[in-house]
Motif scaffolding. Structure first.
Motif, PDB file in Angstrom:
ATOM      1  N   UNK A  10       0.819  -1.211   0.000  1.00  0.00           N
ATOM      2  CA  UNK A  10       0.000   0.000   0.000  1.00  0.00           C
ATOM      3  C   UNK A  10       0.856   1.265   0.000  1.00  0.00           C
ATOM      4  N   UNK A  11       1.888   1.304   0.836  1.00  0.00           N
ATOM      5  CA  UNK A  11       2.742   2.497   0.903  1.00  0.00           C
ATOM      6  C   UNK A  11       3.405   2.822  -0.427  1.00  0.00           C
ATOM      7  N   UNK A  12       4.141   1.873  -1.022  1.00  0.00           N
ATOM      8  CA  UNK A  12       4.720   2.154  -2.350  1.00  0.00           C
ATOM      9  C   UNK A  12       3.677   2.480  -3.412  1.00  0.00           C
ATOM     10  N   UNK A  13       2.496   1.871  -3.326  1.00  0.00           N
ATOM     11  CA  UNK A  13       1.449   2.159  -4.301  1.00  0.00           C
ATOM     12  C   UNK A  13       1.025   3.615  -4.236  1.00  0.00           C
ATOM     13  N   UNK A  14       1.021   4.206  -3.038  1.00  0.00           N
ATOM     14  CA  UNK A  14       0.584   5.593  -2.871  1.00  0.00           C
ATOM     15  C   UNK A  14       1.661   6.573  -3.340  1.00  0.00           C
ATOM     16  N   UNK A  15       2.910   6.305  -3.001  1.00  0.00           N
ATOM     17  CA  UNK A  15       3.950   7.307  -3.188  1.00  0.00           C
ATOM     18  C   UNK A  15       4.846   7.088  -4.407  1.00  0.00           C
TER      19      UNK A  15
END
Length: 295
Positions: free
Chosen positions: A229-234
């Motif tokens: 989720x984190x890499x997907x957002x940023x």
């Protein structure tokens, strides 16, 4: 009557007790083995599917492939616009930085809460614990707006910098409980010898806290390595993708999906986590088992 029963029990040969408990032990072990195989089956099937020909992947539930085909590994590693090795490198860099940040920042914060006396210590500790109950999605939009204003979007900075600011309250709480179990007499003796608070932390607390530090490092590495989720957002540029985003590119809802490449690369992504856990499992178990205990 009681003495007679005790004497008879004491005089009973150990072999009788062993024979009576053997059937129950066999049943328990058989159930545990069956449950283990049931949980391992999806993992073993994925490994088996990664070496099968493409047309046989979903045609059988057997763990034994009819033939060995390693083309899925070659296709998965080089079939995308960016080599999958790039995704491995990005994930490794982020995971190492996150582990370093969590171990350093959380241990310093935990040392302050556990050993130092300052105004409002209990209040700030309660506030820190309260952040554990705040869902990640509540702070997601404010964090994204902040990082967007700083120009950090599409870089690894939003995933790494907060870890150097002791943002993981769980690891702080874990280390506080461990530090509280270390005798304070060690601190007092060091202070009498002229040691400062920083030197006590560096020379006494850290060497005695290897189990809990290893526990924080292992969990940080696994959670970061598996984070989607984190890499997907940023992260928007494919050259900055982590392995989790790279795996997503094998599945396309609008065209054909490369399932063989997906299963092959998924198998490879498990290797670093497996060996990382294997090398540090003793410290992990010791850190979890001794946290909060007096030593």
């Amino acid at each position: 009557m009681t003495e007679t029963t005790a004497s008879v029990t004491a005089a009973r040969p150990p072999s009788d007790i062993t024979k009576r408990s053997l059937p129950a032990s066999l049943v328990i072990h058989a159930l545990l083995i069956a449950a283990s195989l049931l949980m391992l089956y999806p993992l073993l099937w994925m490994v088996s599917a990664s070496v099968r020909p493409e047309n046989e992947i979903f045609s059988s539930t057997s763990l034994i492939p009819s033939s060995i085909d390693l083309s899925s590994y070659v296709r998965g590693w080089t079939g995308l616009d960016v080599s999958f090795g790039r995704f491995f490198w990005n994930s490794l860099v982020i995971s190492v930085l996150v582990v370093t940040g969590n171990v350093i920042a959380c241990s310093l914060t935990a040392y302050a809460f556990a050993r130092l006396r300052f105004a409002g210590r209990n209040f700030w500790f309660a506030i820190m614990l309260g952040t554990l109950m705040i869902p990640y999605h509540v702070t997601l939009i404010p964090q994204y707006v902040l990082f967007l204003d700083l120009g950090w979007v599409n870089t690894i900075l939003p995933l790494v910098v907060p870890k150097f600011l002791a943002s993981d309250a769980f690891f702080i709480f874990l280390m506080v409980q461990f530090f509280r179990g270390i005798p304070r007499e060690l601190d007092e003796a060091a202070m009498m010898d002229g040691c400062s608070a920083w030197r006590i932390y560096w020379k006494i607390m850290l060497p005695l806290s290897l189990p809990v530090l290893a526990t924080a490092a292992i969990f940080s590495f696994i959670w970061t390595w598996d984070d989607f989720f984190g890499p997907l957002i940023y992260l928007n540029d494919m050259n900055t993708y982590t392995i989790q985003l790279g795996l997503r590119t094998f599945v396309d809802s609008t065209s054909a999906s490369d399932w063989g490449g997906l299963f092959a690369m998924s198998t490879l992504t498990l290797v670093p986590v497996f060996f990382f856990f294997l090398f540090f499992q003793r410290l992990l178990i010791e850190g979890i088992a001794t946290t909060g205990m007096k030593r």
